[in-house]
Design a protein around this motif. Structure first.
Motif, short mmCIF file in Angstrom:
data_model
loop_
_atom_site.label_atom_id
_atom_site.label_comp_id
_atom_site.label_asym_id
_atom_site.label_seq_id
_atom_site.Cartn_x
_atom_site.Cartn_y
_atom_site.Cartn_z
N ALA A 1 2.40 -9.22 3.31
CA ALA A 1 2.76 -8.02 2.54
C ALA A 1 3.72 -7.19 3.38
CB ALA A 1 1.52 -7.20 2.22
N SER A 2 4.77 -6.70 2.77
CA SER A 2 5.68 -5.83 3.54
C SER A 2 4.99 -4.50 3.77
CB SER A 2 7.01 -5.64 2.81
OG SER A 2 6.91 -4.65 1.82
N GLN A 3 5.30 -3.90 4.89
CA GLN A 3 4.68 -2.63 5.25
C GLN A 3 5.03 -1.56 4.23
OE1 GLN A 3 4.60 -2.25 9.53
NE2 GLN A 3 4.56 -0.03 9.33
N VAL A 4 6.26 -1.55 3.76
CA VAL A 4 6.71 -0.54 2.80
C VAL A 4 5.99 -0.72 1.46
CG1 VAL A 4 8.71 0.29 1.48
CG2 VAL A 4 8.95 -0.24 3.91
N SER A 5 5.89 -1.96 0.97
CA SER A 5 5.23 -2.18 -0.31
C SER A 5 3.73 -1.89 -0.22
CB SER A 5 5.47 -3.60 -0.83
OG SER A 5 4.78 -4.54 -0.03
N ALA A 6 3.13 -2.16 0.94
CA ALA A 6 1.71 -1.86 1.12
C ALA A 6 1.47 -0.36 1.07
CB ALA A 6 1.22 -2.43 2.45
N ASP B 1 4.30 6.33 4.65
CA ASP B 1 4.80 5.29 5.56
C ASP B 1 4.27 5.52 6.97
OD1 ASP B 1 6.18 4.15 3.45
OD2 ASP B 1 8.09 5.09 3.97
N ALA B 2 4.26 6.79 7.40
CA ALA B 2 3.76 7.11 8.75
C ALA B 2 2.27 6.83 8.86
CB ALA B 2 4.05 8.57 9.08
N GLY B 3 1.52 7.18 7.81
CA GLY B 3 0.08 6.92 7.83
C GLY B 3 -0.23 5.43 7.86
N LEU B 4 0.53 4.65 7.10
CA LEU B 4 0.32 3.21 7.11
C LEU B 4 0.71 2.63 8.45
CD1 LEU B 4 -0.60 0.84 5.23
CD2 LEU B 4 1.82 0.28 5.16
N SER B 5 1.77 3.14 9.04
CA SER B 5 2.21 2.65 10.35
C SER B 5 1.11 2.88 11.40
CB SER B 5 3.50 3.35 10.76
OG SER B 5 3.96 2.83 11.98
N ARG B 6 0.49 4.07 11.36
CA ARG B 6 -0.61 4.34 12.31
C ARG B 6 -1.79 3.40 12.06
NH1 ARG B 6 1.11 9.57 11.26
NH2 ARG B 6 -0.48 9.89 9.64
#
Length: 154
Positions: free
Chosen positions: A50-55, A63-68
């Motif tokens: 899954a791409s990080q952006v689509s997730a 995006d920042a929360g998912l990155s963390r």
């Protein structure tokens, strides 16, 4: 004779279903919920990942929360980030074998919890529950997404 309308009962029914889901997943905090939802999303994406952006969009997380969250999961050895095969700017999320085990353990725990609940019901109640759950699956899900918070149906 006084009868409650379905519309009047809907918030209570919805709350009860959400409580059941949270209990059955042992979800106590929103971070845990996001973690489980992300791992399940990655698993459902299959081998391509899954791409990080689509997730982030799918889960309604910044995006920042998912990155963390991905940093934490990667450090714990549950996921890995790999470059997209055609666009190296895009990071693809994949479960590690340990991540697969965690998702399977969570699903097994959920199934056990539901099975133990269903065993407490009479045969008639089990049949009714089965019919109601089947009907609930037929109801279309609201797909409008709020531009401000990215939550569906907001």
């Amino acid at each position: 004779m006084y009868e409650l309308s379905l519309a009047a009962c809907a918030p209570e029914i919805t709350g009860s279903l959400l409580t059941l889901l949270r209990r059955s997943r042992s979800i106590l905090r929103s971070e845990d919920d996001a973690r489980i939802r992300l791992l399940t999303h990655i698993q459902s994406s299959g081998r391509r990942g899954a791409s990080q952006v689509s997730a982030a969009r799918e889960l309604g997380i910044s995006d920042a929360g998912l990155s963390r969250l991905c940093d934490e999961l990667q450090q714990s050895g549950v996921i890995q980030r790999l470059p997209h095969p055609h666009d190296r700017r895009v990071k693809m999320l994949h479960l590690t074998p340990e991540g697969e085990q965690q998702v399977q353990a969570c699903a097994g725990s959920l199934e056990t919890h539901i099975a133990s609940f269903v065993q407490t019901l009479t045969t008639e109640e089990q049949a009714l529950l089965s019919r109601l759950v089947a009907r609930a699956g037929d109801v279309p899900i609201e797909t409008n997404t709020c531009a401000g918070c990215r939550v569906g149906g907001c």
